[in-house]
Scaffold this motif. Sequence first.
Motif, short mmCIF file in Angstrom:
data_model
loop_
_atom_site.label_atom_id
_atom_site.label_comp_id
_atom_site.label_asym_id
_atom_site.label_seq_id
_atom_site.Cartn_x
_atom_site.Cartn_y
_atom_site.Cartn_z
N GLU A 17 -37.49 28.35 -0.31
CA GLU A 17 -37.58 29.63 0.40
C GLU A 17 -38.01 30.77 -0.50
O GLU A 17 -37.70 31.94 -0.25
N GLN A 61 -41.39 24.94 6.40
CA GLN A 61 -40.97 23.59 6.03
C GLN A 61 -41.63 22.54 6.91
O GLN A 61 -42.05 21.48 6.42
N ARG A 71 -38.90 30.39 7.99
CA ARG A 71 -38.50 29.33 7.04
C ARG A 71 -38.69 27.95 7.66
O ARG A 71 -39.25 27.04 7.02
N ARG A 97 -38.21 38.80 1.84
CA ARG A 97 -37.38 37.60 1.66
C ARG A 97 -36.03 37.76 2.34
O ARG A 97 -35.53 36.83 2.98
N ARG A 127 -42.39 32.24 2.43
CA ARG A 127 -42.51 31.63 3.74
C ARG A 127 -43.78 32.16 4.40
O ARG A 127 -44.32 33.19 3.99
N ARG A 145 -36.74 35.69 10.26
CA ARG A 145 -36.66 35.10 8.92
C ARG A 145 -36.38 33.60 8.99
O ARG A 145 -37.01 32.80 8.30
#
Length: 425
Positions: A193, A127, A123, A245, A196, A119
């Motif tokens: 977030e 980004q 993320r 998520r 992703r 996870r």
Amino acid sequence: MDVAWNAWWGLAVGVVAAIVAAFVVVAIARQIARAAGRRKEWPGILVRRARWPFRLLLVVVGVWIAIVVTMPATPMRGSIEHVFLIATIAIGSWFACELVLFAMDLSTSRYRIDVADNRVARRIRTQIAILRRLVVVITVIVATGGILLSFPEVRVVGASVLASAGLVSVVAGLAAQSTLANLFAGIQLAFSEAIRVDDVVVVEGEWGRIGEITLSYVVVNLWDERTLVLPCTYFTTKPFQNWTRQGSALMGAVEMDLDWRIAPQRMREHLADVLARTDLWDKRASVLQVTDAIGGYVRVRILVTAVDAPTLFDLRCQVREEMVDWIREQTPSAIPHQRVRVEGVDERDPEAPVRVAPQRRSASVFEQFPVRQEPATVTGEQARLFSGSPEAEERASLFTSAMPVVDQAKLEESEAARDGRAASD
């Protein structure tokens, strides 16, 4: 005449010397990178990414310096120097952009997404992917602005444009409203977030994984190998489901409408046997309950859990198939039936057709079709979703912890007072 020729020969010698010096520097840098690459991997990545812009930048800057030092004063000297200035800005921007992208690639390589708990890695990668595009866009804009400002005519026009910047910005904002909205929505998605890369989502009634997030659109790879492309503003203005998520584990339901003669306890026993024989179940929860009993049928709902969405889909299909086979072979009386009642012939009109009407559910129906009695012992873990085990109690607390507690004594007093007032009236 000899002086002029000597000047041009000096320019040629200076240009050749600059090119040779550039190649010498490139050779030295290559040897240093090779020596460092024996111990670490990143020097090789840096060389592959920034090799060509670095070489071109050294050659252009070296030739430009040679021209400034050795070229005689001629009318075209200013134009030549301007060309080298533009080339230096363009190649320097390319080199700087490659250095930033190399740093981002180095950061991305530290976060793997081919592991179970990824996870945080997803993320970070999302980004960084957005930042890469922002860096490229900003670098191109700055380089273009620098090249344009190198022209005196453009600087004059720029002064007049700045005087009316307010009006121009309003017009540009109105004209590019949707584009800017998608741009800011893409940045918001990267750092909020909400989604992703590699997240499992349900959008527009379609199930798939997030394949790519750009500054203007999001690519969703659907389960049937189709591709759904949506603008970034979709994910900031409309509701959607994100199944990964917080984690990938999910709970799914299998619902079946059966006859009243079904035996839920026997179904629970068979469900436990089915789950014990499959590796798709993650052993977190398995529940079988009768959730409805109207319309002549009883609705049986089976809840099972799996580690992720694809595994859950396969598990639900397997449980459904096993239950269908078991009902057909072991309890055929539980297969849904449509019962009708045939009314007799009217003696006054023998020619009248026989009427067939739906038979009402009554005690006589069950007397005609007796139900085999099953043991009433039901374990809490198997039968109940929100009670009977610590896990079920914890699951129930998520929905009941915020509910107010009713004082039963006060409730009975208020009901008695209300009944007394009704009687007096």
